[in-house]
Write an enzyme that holds these catalytic residues in place. Structure first.
Site, short mmCIF file in Angstrom:
data_model
loop_
_atom_site.label_atom_id
_atom_site.label_comp_id
_atom_site.label_asym_id
_atom_site.label_seq_id
_atom_site.Cartn_x
_atom_site.Cartn_y
_atom_site.Cartn_z
N HIS A 132 0.83 -1.20 0.00
CA HIS A 132 0.00 0.00 0.00
C HIS A 132 0.86 1.25 0.00
O HIS A 132 0.51 2.26 -0.60
CB HIS A 132 -0.93 0.00 1.20
CG HIS A 132 -1.92 -1.10 1.14
ND1 HIS A 132 -2.89 -1.13 0.18
CD2 HIS A 132 -2.06 -2.23 1.85
CE1 HIS A 132 -3.60 -2.23 0.32
NE2 HIS A 132 -3.11 -2.92 1.34
N GLU A 186 -2.24 -13.40 -23.36
CA GLU A 186 -1.58 -13.30 -22.04
C GLU A 186 -0.95 -14.62 -21.64
O GLU A 186 -0.26 -14.72 -20.64
CB GLU A 186 -2.61 -12.94 -20.96
CG GLU A 186 -3.45 -11.76 -21.27
CD GLU A 186 -4.44 -11.43 -20.17
OE1 GLU A 186 -4.08 -10.65 -19.30
OE2 GLU A 186 -5.56 -11.97 -20.19
N CYS A 219 -1.93 -3.88 -24.19
CA CYS A 219 -2.57 -3.10 -23.12
C CYS A 219 -1.93 -3.38 -21.76
O CYS A 219 -2.42 -2.94 -20.74
CB CYS A 219 -4.06 -3.36 -23.07
SG CYS A 219 -4.47 -5.08 -22.79
N ASP A 273 0.41 -10.18 -17.62
CA ASP A 273 0.23 -11.61 -17.40
C ASP A 273 1.15 -12.44 -18.29
O ASP A 273 1.69 -13.46 -17.86
CB ASP A 273 -1.24 -12.00 -17.65
CG ASP A 273 -2.07 -11.76 -16.41
OD1 ASP A 273 -1.61 -12.16 -15.33
OD2 ASP A 273 -3.16 -11.17 -16.51
C1 PEP Z 1 -2.18 -7.72 -18.60
O1 PEP Z 1 -2.17 -8.83 -18.09
O2 PEP Z 1 -1.19 -7.19 -19.14
C2 PEP Z 1 -3.43 -6.92 -18.60
C3 PEP Z 1 -3.51 -5.78 -19.27
O3 PEP Z 1 -4.43 -7.40 -17.84
P1 PEP Z 1 -4.51 -7.19 -16.25
O4 PEP Z 1 -3.34 -6.35 -15.84
O5 PEP Z 1 -5.81 -6.55 -16.00
O6 PEP Z 1 -4.41 -8.60 -15.78
MG MG Z 2 -4.07 -9.75 -17.54
#
Ligand code: PEP
Ligand code: MG
Length: 829
Positions: free
Chosen positions: A449, A685, A756, A709
């Site tokens: 945190h 992922e 992303c 991921d």
């Molecule tokens: C990722 O795994 O890169 C992703 C964008 O999904 P999250 O971070 O929500 O698992």
């Molecule tokens: Mg992910």
């Protein structure tokens, strides 16, 4: 074609080291009138960037292309070192061939050199001879290359023709680059130039072709990945085989700060970016001493109830304060603390201890300490980390029971770098950013945190720096670098000044980037990358547009499911999604279906406890098992698709069966609602999906790579692990090669790829991903302006070269050490 003459040869040289050897080769070039003396420095500089050792005891030092004006005319020198000189550990050089090339007239000599490379006996003779004529003869014979027809060489090969743009032809450096690219493919690959054919995976063989600048080569490939190999090689040759990067690469505009002196550095984990300069101040929480001096049980019980009620109110006020200052997600922990105060087991135990004749304070302390001790024993780092929450709530109630002042720690007037063993969430929330320049804790990980709150309050922070930081005296002047995770203790005046200058420049740069945030990310050669946002709630869509996003590349719908007692209804979801389409005003919106599981826990869903939640029922696996969650969500998304350009994305797809099943459910929903189809994509992922991207590409409209991921699954590192998460580097070559595989497969199928995960919002990552052919980068809002500005400063050609270099690296460290193309700026890792 240049000719070697006696004045170009030095025999029996005895340089003591590589530098002296290079200087000797340079000196011969100077004396022959080929170069200005300054070019020797350029030769030494080049050596810092690349290894010029060719093999068989031969090295070819040469200068950097940017210093070409120091060359009067193309020339070659040969310094013979019979006793050898160490070039690199394990590499001994006995023929130093200095090259100063204005154009490609020296290729004949390089071609001849490759004969020597192929023939250890000949290399040995040239290294020992006392007759310079032998050297001249050995190195001026025209290389003859191997004549063969493609049919003989590579039956059934496909091919592409491509023009070699390198200004000095296919000399050693671009040829090495070409070999690097070729060796990534399984196929047999040949390069044909005129009647000669060389093996694209063998440097000497390529050099023998003597390909001149502007010459057209035919690349032939035969094997399972031949089409991809031909695309990659064509692209590599067209991009200049690493040449452009050398001529144009400048130091990054502003990179991370580094001290000039050997100031003492304490290394921890980078938790919140930025540079803080100031005095250290040790934070020591006041320990509350509790005596078991009970009054009558009823008085103790009512004192306890009163303390709980006041603590609840305090926490409500802290929640509101943190929410205003840092946001709802960061404040959520204080709601959890409130919930602990209502824990019936905990409170029941306290009442029972009071009933046994103990004081409220003593009973509460004992009940809390037991739980803290149990949690600290837990195997799971995350659960163990929750001990700090129990401790925090425990202290709050104890302070009330003992009549101690809340928040009884006093900061000096002058802002300081706060040092602590660990900070509880309450401690961190109480911090006034105006009086805290930076934070450094001995314990804690990047997901603690402290780290999260420090980031949202924009306080530079380093966590997990070890007990050594607790030994530093109050008032010690220090520089805390939350970007690299280092605390520099007692820097000298020069380092302090350069750190201050860096701070100012960084701020100016951030301001400039923000000013231009609405300009698209069009690279200098016209290539455009879409820059979109990752959001988690409806109100962030408007904020994304304000931050410069060109749409939303990832709406994490699971955030709509958190902090509630039951799932949002279809109508509630429709309301949220259509609020977003309205705010986006026809900009695209990619809605990811529920990605619960792993680290994202929703108590009311009563998911069974799993030993390996990241490998368990998460993402699409959960949705396919829980139609009562999946179908209302799909209905809400399809309904919202009539209000704006919406795309659907499924998370955590690992198999084609999952994809097909998810698509079938979606299609069923769409038909029921009688709405138009929308584009359907998947998150990449899981390694299986990247490896089979070619197959997946046939059945989806787009891919979005979740590097967070993907990295944890490729490197087998829990992304939340406080000790290991630092190594879960999305720029690791293994992850980049997976991305490359995915992009190439998608391109072959005519589909687009976005990213992303966190790598998209990092300038270095953004350049590499762009160079790999990723079309859309989706990131958190604060990164948008910076990434757009960085990309506008470079060419696509440069990005491609940089990406190829990154792919060829062996470690994440090497990827981070590559010098970024000009115009780009580092951001915290
Ligand atoms: C990722 O795994 O890169 C992703 C964008 O999904 P999250 O971070 O929500 O698992
Ligand atoms: Mg992910």
């Amino acid at each position: 074609m240049i000719q070697l003459t006696l004045k170009d040869i030095r025999l029996h040289a005895r340089p003591r080291n590589k530098e002296e050897a290079i200087r000797a080769a340079g000196q011969v070039l100077v004396e022959a009138g080929n170069i200005a003396p300054g070019y020797i420095e350029s030769m030494l500089g080049r050596e810092q960037q690349a290894n010029t050792y060719l093999g068989n005891g031969i090295a070819i030092p040469h200068g950097m292309p940017k210093d070409r004006e120091l060359i009067h005319r193309t020339g070659v020198s040969v310094v013979q070192v019979p006793d050898g000189v160490e070039w690199n550990p394990g590499q001994t050089v006995r023929l130093v061939v200095g090259i100063a090339a204005r154009s490609d007239e020296h290729l004949g000599i390089l071609t001849a050199l490759t004969d020597v490379l192929d023939d250890p006996g000949k290399a040995e003779r040239l290294a020992k001879t006392s007759n310079p004529g032998d050297v001249i003869a050995g190195l001026t014979r025209e290389g003859d290359g191997k004549s063969a027809t493609p049919a003989e060489e590579l039956a059934g090969a496909s091919h592409v023709d491509v023009k070699v743009a390198c200004s000095a032809g296919l000399h050693a450096r671009p040829a090495t680059f070409l070999v690097d690219v070729a060796t990534r493919f399984e196929s047999e690959i040949r390069v044909q130039y005129g009647t000669k054919i060389g093996n694209a995976k063998a440097l000497a063989s390529l050099l023998k072709l003597g390909v001149e600048s502007g010459g057209t080569i035919r690349v032939l490939a035969s094997g399972p990945d031949a089409p991809a190999a031909l695309i990659a090689l064509k692209q590599a040759v067209e991009s200049g085989l690493g040449e452009e990067e050398e001529t144009e690469a400048l130091p990054a505009k502003i990179s991370a700060w580094a001290p000039q002196s050997s100031v003492r550095a304490i290394t921890g984990v980078a938790a919140s970016p930025g540079l803080a300069i100031g005095h250290l101040f040790q934070f020591k929480a006041n320990k509350i001493v509790v005596k078991d001096a009970p009054r009558d049980p009823d008085t103790e019980k009512s004192a306890f109830n009163q303390a709980l009620a006041t603590a609840r109110d305090q926490l409500g006020a802290v929640y509101d304060d943190v929410q205003t200052r840092a946001g709802k997600n960061e404040a959520a922990i204080f709601r959890a603390h409130q919930a602990l105060l209502s824990d019936s087991d905990l409170c029941g135990e306290v009442f029972s201890l009071i009933g046994d004749g103990h004081s409220a304070a003593w009973s509460w302390q004992r009940a809390i300490e037991e739980r803290v001790a149990d949690l600290r024993q837990m195997q799971s780092e995350r659960l163990a980390g929750r001990a700090v929450d129990f401790h925090d709530v425990g202290q709050r109630v104890l302070r009330l029971l003992a009549g101690a002042e809340d928040g009884a720690f006093h900061l000096p007037e002058e802002p300081v770098i706060l040092v602590a063993d660990d900070l509880t969430p309450s401690d961190t929330a109480r911090l006034d950013p105006r009086r805290i320049l930076g934070l450094c804790t001995a314990l804690g990980g990047p997901t603690s945190h402290t780290a999260i709150i420090a980031r949202s309050l924009a306080i530079p922070a380093v966590v997990g720096a070890g007990a050594v930081i607790l030994e530093q005296s109050d008032g010690t002047t220090s520089i805390l670098d939350g970007t690299t995770g280092r605390l520099y203790v007692e820097p000298d005046a020069a380092d302090l000044e350069s750190a201050r200058k860096f701070q100012t420049e960084l701020q100016q740069q951030r301001d400039e980037e923000f000013e231009t945030r609405y300009q698209p990310a069009i690279l200098t050669d016209g290539h455009r990358v879409e820059i979109v946002a990752n959001i988690g709630k409806a109100s962030e869509a408007a904020a994304a547009v304000e931050a410069g996003a060109e749409g939303v590349g990832l709406m994490r719908t699971e955030f709509l499911f958190l902090e509630r007692t039951k799932p949002p209804t279809e109508d509630e979801q429709f309301e949220a999604y259509s609020t977003m389409t309205r705010a986006l005003n026809r900009l695209p919106l990619i809605i990811r279906t529920l990605d619960i599981g792993g680290d994202k826990v929703v108590p009311y869903l009563s998911l069974p406890k799993e030993d390996n939640p990241f490998l368990g029922v998460r993402g699409i696996r959960l949705c396919l098992r829980r139609p009562e969650l999946f179908i209302p969500q799909l209905r809400a998304i399809y309904r919202a698709s009539t209000t704006g350009p919406v795309k659907i994305m499924f998370p955590m797809i690992a198999t084609l069966e999952e994809l097909r099943e998810a698509k079938a459910v979606a299609e069923q929903v769409r038909k029921e609602l009688q709405v138009a189809p929308v584009e359907i994509g998947i998150m990449v992922e899981v390694p299986s999906t990247a490896v089979m991207a070619g197959d997946f590409a046939q059945e989806v409209d787009f891919f979005s790579i979740g590097t967070n991921d993907l990295t944890q699954y490729v490197l087998a590192i829990d992304r939340m692990h406080p000790a290991l998460a630092k190594q879960a580097d999305s720029l690791h070559p293994a992850v980049l090669r997976m991305i490359d595989l995915t992009v190439r497969a998608a391109e072959a199928a005519g589909k687009w790829v976005g990213v992303c995960g966190g790598a998209a919002g990092d300038p270095r990552g953004a350049v590499i991903l762009t160079g790999l052919g990723v079309r859309e980068l989706s990131m958190s809002l604060p990164s948008i302006a910076a990434v757009k500005a960085h990309l506008r400063g470079i060419s696509f050609a440069k990005a491609k070269i940089f990406a190829r270099q990154a792919l060829a690296c062996k470690t994440a460290g090497e990827v981070h050490a590559l010098s970024l193309p000009a115009g780009t700026t580092e951001k915290p890792r």
